[in-house]
Scaffold this motif. Structure first.
Motif, mmCIF file in Angstrom:
data_model
loop_
_atom_site.group_PDB
_atom_site.id
_atom_site.type_symbol
_atom_site.label_atom_id
_atom_site.label_comp_id
_atom_site.label_asym_id
_atom_site.label_seq_id
_atom_site.Cartn_x
_atom_site.Cartn_y
_atom_site.Cartn_z
ATOM 1 N N LEU A 135 0.825 -1.208 0.000
ATOM 2 C CA LEU A 135 0.000 0.000 0.000
ATOM 3 C C LEU A 135 0.861 1.261 0.000
ATOM 4 C CD1 LEU A 135 -2.700 -1.260 2.491
ATOM 5 C CD2 LEU A 135 -3.132 -0.557 0.118
ATOM 6 N N ASN A 136 1.916 1.266 0.806
ATOM 7 C CA ASN A 136 2.813 2.422 0.848
ATOM 8 C C ASN A 136 3.520 2.602 -0.497
ATOM 9 O OD1 ASN A 136 2.144 2.881 3.542
ATOM 10 N ND2 ASN A 136 3.891 1.746 4.326
ATOM 11 N N ARG A 137 3.995 1.519 -1.072
ATOM 12 C CA ARG A 137 4.707 1.571 -2.362
ATOM 13 C C ARG A 137 3.793 2.131 -3.457
ATOM 14 N NH1 ARG A 137 4.772 -1.667 -6.703
ATOM 15 N NH2 ARG A 137 3.538 -3.301 -5.711
ATOM 16 N N LEU A 138 2.538 1.730 -3.447
ATOM 17 C CA LEU A 138 1.582 2.164 -4.464
ATOM 18 C C LEU A 138 0.937 3.515 -4.145
ATOM 19 C CD1 LEU A 138 -0.063 -1.320 -5.033
ATOM 20 C CD2 LEU A 138 1.392 -0.076 -6.670
ATOM 21 N N ASN A 139 1.254 4.054 -2.967
ATOM 22 C CA ASN A 139 0.721 5.350 -2.524
ATOM 23 C C ASN A 139 -0.817 5.345 -2.505
ATOM 24 O OD1 ASN A 139 1.166 7.907 -1.485
ATOM 25 N ND2 ASN A 139 0.956 8.870 -3.492
ATOM 26 N N ILE A 140 -1.367 4.263 -1.959
ATOM 27 C CA ILE A 140 -2.818 4.122 -1.815
ATOM 28 C C ILE A 140 -3.192 4.527 -0.392
ATOM 29 C CG2 ILE A 140 -4.726 2.446 -1.725
ATOM 30 C CD1 ILE A 140 -3.237 0.863 -3.925
ATOM 31 N N GLY A 141 -4.204 5.380 -0.271
ATOM 32 C CA GLY A 141 -4.689 5.772 1.048
ATOM 33 C C GLY A 141 -5.317 4.579 1.755
ATOM 34 N N TYR A 142 -4.969 4.397 3.022
ATOM 35 C CA TYR A 142 -5.483 3.250 3.770
ATOM 36 C C TYR A 142 -5.330 3.476 5.258
ATOM 37 C CZ TYR A 142 -0.804 1.729 5.153
ATOM 38 O OH TYR A 142 0.439 1.667 5.731
ATOM 39 N N PHE A 143 -5.996 2.626 6.021
ATOM 40 C CA PHE A 143 -5.712 2.480 7.444
ATOM 41 C C PHE A 143 -6.136 1.084 7.877
ATOM 42 C CE2 PHE A 143 -9.824 4.665 7.224
ATOM 43 C CZ PHE A 143 -10.639 3.862 8.005
ATOM 44 N N ILE A 144 -5.379 0.560 8.827
ATOM 45 C CA ILE A 144 -5.695 -0.729 9.436
ATOM 46 C C ILE A 144 -6.760 -0.458 10.495
ATOM 47 C CG2 ILE A 144 -4.777 -2.707 10.710
ATOM 48 C CD1 ILE A 144 -3.614 -2.318 7.832
ATOM 49 N N THR A 145 -7.766 -1.290 10.533
ATOM 50 C CA THR A 145 -8.854 -1.123 11.486
ATOM 51 C C THR A 145 -9.137 -2.472 12.148
ATOM 52 O OG1 THR A 145 -11.077 -0.167 11.751
ATOM 53 C CG2 THR A 145 -10.686 -1.460 9.745
ATOM 54 N N SER B 30 -6.030 8.968 10.661
ATOM 55 C CA SER B 30 -5.252 7.742 10.878
ATOM 56 C C SER B 30 -3.856 8.091 11.388
ATOM 57 C CB SER B 30 -5.191 6.907 9.599
ATOM 58 O OG SER B 30 -4.532 7.601 8.567
ATOM 59 N N VAL B 31 -3.277 7.149 12.130
ATOM 60 C CA VAL B 31 -2.027 7.386 12.853
ATOM 61 C C VAL B 31 -0.965 6.414 12.340
ATOM 62 C CG1 VAL B 31 -0.977 7.413 15.151
ATOM 63 C CG2 VAL B 31 -3.386 8.041 14.877
ATOM 64 N N ARG B 32 0.231 6.933 12.117
ATOM 65 C CA ARG B 32 1.356 6.093 11.658
ATOM 66 C C ARG B 32 2.048 5.434 12.840
ATOM 67 N NH1 ARG B 32 3.064 6.751 6.424
ATOM 68 N NH2 ARG B 32 2.300 8.598 5.379
ATOM 69 N N PHE B 33 2.326 4.144 12.670
ATOM 70 C CA PHE B 33 3.116 3.386 13.631
ATOM 71 C C PHE B 33 4.151 2.582 12.871
ATOM 72 C CE2 PHE B 33 -0.754 3.877 16.176
ATOM 73 C CZ PHE B 33 -0.215 4.233 17.401
ATOM 74 N N SER B 34 5.323 2.475 13.425
ATOM 75 C CA SER B 34 6.345 1.615 12.855
ATOM 76 C C SER B 34 6.004 0.171 13.219
ATOM 77 C CB SER B 34 7.720 1.988 13.409
ATOM 78 O OG SER B 34 8.690 1.106 12.907
ATOM 79 N N ILE B 35 5.902 -0.682 12.194
ATOM 80 C CA ILE B 35 5.627 -2.096 12.468
ATOM 81 C C ILE B 35 6.867 -2.949 12.190
ATOM 82 C CG2 ILE B 35 3.140 -1.908 12.125
ATOM 83 C CD1 ILE B 35 3.572 -3.178 9.329
ATOM 84 N N GLU C 271 6.322 1.589 7.966
ATOM 85 C CA GLU C 271 5.318 2.251 8.799
ATOM 86 C C GLU C 271 3.944 1.870 8.263
ATOM 87 O OE1 GLU C 271 5.829 6.490 8.915
ATOM 88 O OE2 GLU C 271 7.078 6.326 10.701
ATOM 89 N N ALA C 272 3.001 1.732 9.175
ATOM 90 C CA ALA C 272 1.628 1.416 8.788
ATOM 91 C C ALA C 272 0.704 2.483 9.346
ATOM 92 C CB ALA C 272 1.240 0.042 9.332
ATOM 93 N N ARG C 273 -0.398 2.710 8.646
ATOM 94 C CA ARG C 273 -1.406 3.666 9.103
ATOM 95 C C ARG C 273 -2.524 2.875 9.789
ATOM 96 N NH1 ARG C 273 -0.211 8.605 7.788
ATOM 97 N NH2 ARG C 273 -2.222 9.343 8.505
#
Length: 189
Positions: A14-24, A110-115, A120-122
């Motif tokens: 998702l980050n590579r493709l620059n797609i807006g997202y968030f984990i829920t 949405s909030v970024r966290f290092s996984i 980083e994931a949103r």
């Protein structure tokens, strides 16, 4: 593959493709609340038809089961489709973001966290997780959602924007349930 590896792979794509997202869902609840077992990864994506195609091809068919027609239909319906990793039995529920004020707010908050060191994931904000879990409970989702809300309340306490939660809960017709949970938590405290 374990869930952490699958989450890393998903967010990297998702980050590579620059797609807006968030984990829920449960994974976001675990970040803010109590640790618990979960069977899948829930992700909300804001995607165009072209980006959807690129996203789907990022999951090689020798490793993943993904129905491109189901993904296209989910985009058209603003619904959901699944990505399955058959060798591990793990699943990703991909939810296409609806164009609503609440969903736009969730994406923006949405909030970024290092996984991992390289990723980083949103994640959905804790406030938005609470509102979503209130909705899921009201739709018949069971006690698990209320337990998740209590866990987030317990761990996040004063960090939460309770005014935002109340406003969103009111707009989503779950304010009475939110007030009842707050009263219950206060009475138990």
């Amino acid at each position: 593959m374990d869930q952490a590896s699958l989450l890393h792979f998903l967010c990297t794509q998702l980050n590579r493709l620059n797609i807006g997202y968030f984990i829920t869902g449960s994974h976001a609840t675990i970040v803010y609340g109590d640790v618990r077992f979960t069977n899948d990864i829930d992700v909300v994506i804001d995607v165009s038809p072209a980006d959807l195609e690129a996203f789907c091809t990022a999951f090689p068919e020798e490793d993943f089961y993904l129905s491109l027609p189901a993904a296209r239909q989910a985009l058209a319906d603003r619904g959901m489709f699944n990505i399955i990793h058959p060798s591990s039995g793990l699943k990703i529920d991909v939810i296409i973001a609806k164009d609503t004020l609440f969903n736009r707010s969730r994406m923006n908050r949405s909030v970024r966290f290092s996984i991992a060191d390289d990723c980083e994931a949103r994640f959905s904000s804790p406030e938005d997780i609470i509102v979503q879990k209130l909705q899921w409970h009201q739709m018949g989702g069971g006690e698990r959602h209320l337990e998740d809300i209590r866990g987030v309340l317990k761990r996040q306490e004063e960090k939460l924007d309770r005014q935002y939660i109340a406003e969103q809960a009111d707009s989503q017709n779950v304010l009475d349930l939110w007030v009842a949970i707050l009263k219950e938590v206060k009475d138990d405290g």
